[in-house]
Design a protein around this motif. Sequence first.
Motif: not given
Length: 413
Positions: A70-80, A84-87
Amino acid sequence: MKTAAFYGLAIACVALVAHAQRSGTPREPRVELGPRPYFLVNDMNDGPLKRELVACLDDEPRRTRFSIGHRGAPLQFPEHTRESYEAAFRMGAGVLECDVTFTKDRELVCRHSQNDLATTTNILQTPLASTCVTPFTPATFDAAGNRKTAATAECRTSDLMLAEFKTLRGKMDAFDPNARTAAEFLGGTANFRTDLYSGPTSGTLMTHAESIVLFKQLGAKFTPELKEAVVRLPFDGLTQQTYAQQLIDEYKAAGVSPNDVWPQSFDIEDIRYWIEHEPPFGRQAVYLDDADGVRELPTARELADYRAEGIRIWAPPMFALLALDAEGRIVPSEHARAAKDAGLDLITWTLERSGVLADGDNGFYYSTIDAAITREGDLLRVIDVLARDVGVLGVFSDWAAPVSFYASCMGLK
């Protein structure tokens, strides 16, 4: 101290990588779940599900389409952001989401909202702050120090050319309502998240087309969401229909199979447009439900009508698909059963957005089952009911690892 054995292992790994590169052997990126799934399993109450999951803890995890970033991994990485996507992909998410909006020159970019740049990027600390439709306005306080008005700012992608947009850096989606300066406004990150990955060399913003290239390179599938425009349409000739078509056209131009794309929208007219004008993509179009509570959910008749007009996938928030039975156990809701009876497939959202679960009052996503959530490990019980009893196709999560672990353990696709 590094030992000879360590150096020998390192040299062997380098040799294997070099051999794979020379021979052209494709290497599937390794799935790395980190400690969170292990923590959650250990925190579960004893029972058959816990024992089943414990048996998988040392297995090599697989990537699955059930796990959606969801939007990458925005629990810890800035979304979009690229990072974030790579994580999310590294944590086993087989499907990644780019929320799609547009710039002043009508280029599609990955942002959750057309007007969220003040809270998701560093724009207020750049010369582009002058483009913000609502400039930063500091909070005001009375003589006793009580806040009278919150700090505000609104900055839109549609006020930036693509080249300007690309100069920004992503940050965690947050703001400090008590901010007296623009720098303070950029704070406010929730205490269960982190700013560790929001530094000046990370937070790489992406166009929609760039996300397609990245996801193809990674080997992930695609679930773009066409976001509602904040500006009035038509915008410089861009209508809602041409906006919806432009999203699909970028997948066609990149040679992506419609079977690998699940386009989403909260606007049923977008879904209808794709079904009528782009049937191969429309077959997997995902109709997102924006209900704020059970009373706003569609009736069984309305769900049947969705299917009758060609909609195949309904995606409500998680609370809509779960309920508690007389014994307080988590079970499929009436709406989940009605959707299945109507012949609809289901996707749901969003895990890992609610912070600590054991302290109760877990908010929107858990609103129909909160009484049954008493410990962090209950997250895996929720996933189990969604997968085993409700039968969802996939689950959006802000941190893919727990969903990926469960799906891999249970052999889901």
